[in-house]
Design a protein around this motif. Structure first.
Motif, PDB file in Angstrom:
ATOM      1  N   PHE A 152      12.802  26.414  56.144  1.00  0.00           N
ATOM      2  CA  PHE A 152      13.478  25.617  57.166  1.00  0.00           C
ATOM      3  C   PHE A 152      14.943  26.066  57.199  1.00  0.00           C
ATOM      4  N   MET A 153      15.465  26.302  58.385  1.00  0.00           N
ATOM      5  CA  MET A 153      16.839  26.783  58.498  1.00  0.00           C
ATOM      6  C   MET A 153      17.465  26.290  59.786  1.00  0.00           C
ATOM      7  N   GLY A 154      18.792  26.150  59.765  1.00  0.00           N
ATOM      8  CA  GLY A 154      19.500  25.725  60.958  1.00  0.00           C
ATOM      9  C   GLY A 154      20.985  25.642  60.705  1.00  0.00           C
ATOM     10  N   THR A 155      21.675  24.916  61.575  1.00  0.00           N
ATOM     11  CA  THR A 155      23.115  24.727  61.442  1.00  0.00           C
ATOM     12  C   THR A 155      23.435  23.242  61.468  1.00  0.00           C
ATOM     13  N   GLY A 156      24.583  22.917  60.884  1.00  0.00           N
ATOM     14  CA  GLY A 156      25.001  21.522  60.823  1.00  0.00           C
ATOM     15  C   GLY A 156      26.458  21.426  60.410  1.00  0.00           C
ATOM     16  N   HIS A 189      24.650  33.285  46.527  1.00  0.00           N
ATOM     17  CA  HIS A 189      23.920  33.973  47.597  1.00  0.00           C
ATOM     18  C   HIS A 189      22.512  33.382  47.699  1.00  0.00           C
ATOM     19  N   ARG A 190      22.017  33.295  48.921  1.00  0.00           N
ATOM     20  CA  ARG A 190      20.651  32.827  49.173  1.00  0.00           C
ATOM     21  C   ARG A 190      19.934  33.891  49.982  1.00  0.00           C
ATOM     22  N   ILE A 191      18.809  34.371  49.457  1.00  0.00           N
ATOM     23  CA  ILE A 191      18.082  35.437  50.126  1.00  0.00           C
ATOM     24  C   ILE A 191      16.626  35.045  50.342  1.00  0.00           C
ATOM     25  N   SER A 192      16.007  35.687  51.320  1.00  0.00           N
ATOM     26  CA  SER A 192      14.568  35.611  51.514  1.00  0.00           C
ATOM     27  C   SER A 192      14.121  36.963  52.046  1.00  0.00           C
ATOM     28  N   ALA A 236       7.186  47.818  54.837  1.00  0.00           N
ATOM     29  CA  ALA A 236       8.469  47.639  54.178  1.00  0.00           C
ATOM     30  C   ALA A 236       8.788  46.151  54.050  1.00  0.00           C
ATOM     31  N   VAL A 237       9.568  45.837  53.043  1.00  0.00           N
ATOM     32  CA  VAL A 237      10.075  44.486  52.841  1.00  0.00           C
ATOM     33  C   VAL A 237      11.539  44.458  53.248  1.00  0.00           C
ATOM     34  N   ASP A 238      11.892  43.530  54.133  1.00  0.00           N
ATOM     35  CA  ASP A 238      13.275  43.346  54.575  1.00  0.00           C
ATOM     36  C   ASP A 238      13.863  42.139  53.861  1.00  0.00           C
ATOM     37  N   LEU A 239      14.980  42.341  53.170  1.00  0.00           N
ATOM     38  CA  LEU A 239      15.678  41.236  52.518  1.00  0.00           C
ATOM     39  C   LEU A 239      16.820  40.762  53.398  1.00  0.00           C
ATOM     40  N   PHE A 240      16.932  39.436  53.538  1.00  0.00           N
ATOM     41  CA  PHE A 240      17.948  38.856  54.407  1.00  0.00           C
ATOM     42  C   PHE A 240      18.913  37.983  53.616  1.00  0.00           C
ATOM     43  N   ASP A 241      20.186  38.085  53.965  1.00  0.00           N
ATOM     44  CA  ASP A 241      21.206  37.160  53.492  1.00  0.00           C
ATOM     45  C   ASP A 241      21.075  35.911  54.361  1.00  0.00           C
ATOM     46  N   MET A 242      20.540  34.843  53.780  1.00  0.00           N
ATOM     47  CA  MET A 242      20.252  33.654  54.579  1.00  0.00           C
ATOM     48  C   MET A 242      21.508  32.836  54.860  1.00  0.00           C
ATOM     49  N   ASN A 243      22.570  33.032  54.071  1.00  0.00           N
ATOM     50  CA  ASN A 243      23.830  32.352  54.368  1.00  0.00           C
ATOM     51  C   ASN A 243      24.449  32.883  55.654  1.00  0.00           C
ATOM     52  N   ALA A 244      24.286  34.180  55.886  1.00  0.00           N
ATOM     53  CA  ALA A 244      24.848  34.810  57.079  1.00  0.00           C
ATOM     54  C   ALA A 244      23.790  35.085  58.141  1.00  0.00           C
ATOM     55  N   ASN A 245      22.498  34.887  57.791  1.00  0.00           N
ATOM     56  CA  ASN A 245      21.384  35.155  58.695  1.00  0.00           C
ATOM     57  C   ASN A 245      21.418  36.599  59.193  1.00  0.00           C
ATOM     58  N   GLN A 246      21.523  37.540  58.248  1.00  0.00           N
ATOM     59  CA  GLN A 246      21.547  38.950  58.621  1.00  0.00           C
ATOM     60  C   GLN A 246      20.810  39.793  57.584  1.00  0.00           C
ATOM     61  N   ALA A 288      28.471  26.447  57.832  1.00  0.00           N
ATOM     62  CA  ALA A 288      27.722  25.545  58.728  1.00  0.00           C
ATOM     63  C   ALA A 288      26.239  25.884  58.804  1.00  0.00           C
ATOM     64  N   ARG A 289      25.717  26.616  57.803  1.00  0.00           N
ATOM     65  CA  ARG A 289      24.295  26.962  57.775  1.00  0.00           C
ATOM     66  C   ARG A 289      23.590  26.210  56.652  1.00  0.00           C
ATOM     67  N   TRP A 290      22.339  25.828  56.907  1.00  0.00           N
ATOM     68  CA  TRP A 290      21.502  25.236  55.867  1.00  0.00           C
ATOM     69  C   TRP A 290      20.166  25.955  55.859  1.00  0.00           C
ATOM     70  N   VAL A 291      19.581  26.097  54.672  1.00  0.00           N
ATOM     71  CA  VAL A 291      18.292  26.765  54.528  1.00  0.00           C
ATOM     72  C   VAL A 291      17.661  26.363  53.213  1.00  0.00           C
ATOM     73  N   PHE A 292      16.359  26.112  53.240  1.00  0.00           N
ATOM     74  CA  PHE A 292      15.603  25.835  52.021  1.00  0.00           C
ATOM     75  C   PHE A 292      14.131  26.049  52.308  1.00  0.00           C
ATOM     76  N   SER A 293      13.360  26.330  51.250  1.00  0.00           N
ATOM     77  CA  SER A 293      11.914  26.470  51.374  1.00  0.00           C
ATOM     78  C   SER A 293      11.266  25.095  51.420  1.00  0.00           C
TER      79      SER A 293
END
Length: 199
Positions: free
Chosen positions: A32-36, A172-175, A136-146, A62-67
Motif C-alpha cells: 500500500f502506498m500513497g501521499t499524505g 531507506h525503504r525498498i521493494s 530481471a528484478v527491479d529494485l525501487f526506492d519507495m521513499n522517492a518512488n523511483q 509526504a510519502r507513505w508505504v507499507f506491506s
C-alpha cells in the motif's frame, strides 16, 4: 472569543492512494502506498472501516508505504485510507478496488539483503530470490518512488546487484518487481534498512 487562526484552520484532508492501482491484480502480500501529511499516521481498512490491512507513518517527503500486515485471501477488495495528525483525523479517502490472485502468473521476488533493520554502508549489496526463471528484478526506492537498480535473474533463481550510486545516510525503504517476457510480478515485501555515517 474564538482564536482567528483556529477558526480559519482547514480540516486535514484524506490521504491519497497510489498502490494498489484501482482495479489492479495483486498478490497476497501487496504493498500500500500513497501521499499524505508528513509525520501523519496512516490507516488502510476495508470500505466498511472494520478490517485493517496495514498502517504506518508518512515520511518527510509526504510519502507513505507499507506491506499488507497479513496474508490476504484471494478475492475482490475495496479499501479506504485515512490519516491522523496532531490529534485530528481526516475523512476516509475514496474507495479503491483491487483483486488478490493466488498464485500470480509471476510471483513477487524475495529480498534477502539487506536484512530488515540492518545498517549498511553507502553502497549496499542487494540480493534475493525469484520464483520464475529468467528476466530481471527491479529494485525501487519507495521513499522517492523511483528505480534504484536492476539485476538479472540467474538460472538458480538468485539475483544480486549493488547500488550504482552511493545512497544518502539515513533510513531507506525498498521493494522489488520481477519482469519476465512482458509480465510483471506484484511487489516484494517492503524492506527497511539504514545507511550509517561512514567513519
Amino acid at each position: 472569543m474564538s482564536n482567528p487562526s483556529s477558526a480559519n484552520q482547514q480540516p486535514i484532508p484524506a490521504p491519497v492512494n497510489t498502490l494498489p492501482a484501482d482495479q489492479a491484480i495483486v498478490g497476497s502480500r501487496t504493498i500500500f502506498m500513497g501521499t499524505g501529511a508528513p509525520t501523519a499516521f496512516i490507516e488502510v481498512r476495508d470500505s466498511k472501516q472494520q478490517q485493517s490491512y496495514g498502517e504506518g507513518y508518512v515520511n518527510k517527503n509526504a510519502r507513505w508505504v507499507f506491506s499488507a500486515k497479513s496474508v490476504m485471501l484471494p478475492g475482490n477488495y475495496q479499501i479506504q485510507t485515512r490519516q491522523t495528525l496532531n490529534n485530528e483525523t481526516s475523512a476516509w479517502s475514496a474507495p479503491r478496488s483491487f483483486t488478490v490472485v493466488v498464485p500470480m502468473k509471476i510471483e513477487a521476488p524475495e529480498i534477502a539483503q539487506p536484512q530488515e533493520g540492518e545498517q549498511t554502508d553507502a553502497s549496499p549489496v542487494f540480493s534475493g530470490k525469484a520464483y520464475q526463471n529468467g528476466g530481471a528484478v527491479d529494485l525501487f526506492d519507495m521513499n522517492a518512488n523511483q528505480l534504484l537498480v536492476s539485476a538479472s535473474v540467474l538460472p538458480d533463481g538468485s539475483w544480486r546487484t549493488q547500488a550504482l550510486q552511493p545512497l544518502p545516510v539515513g533510513e531507506h525503504r525498498i521493494s522489488a518487481l520481477h519482469r519476465v517476457a512482458g509480465d510483471v510480478s506484484d511487489w516484494a515485501l517492503l524492506r527497511t534498512f539504514s545507511v550509517r555515517v561512514s567513519k
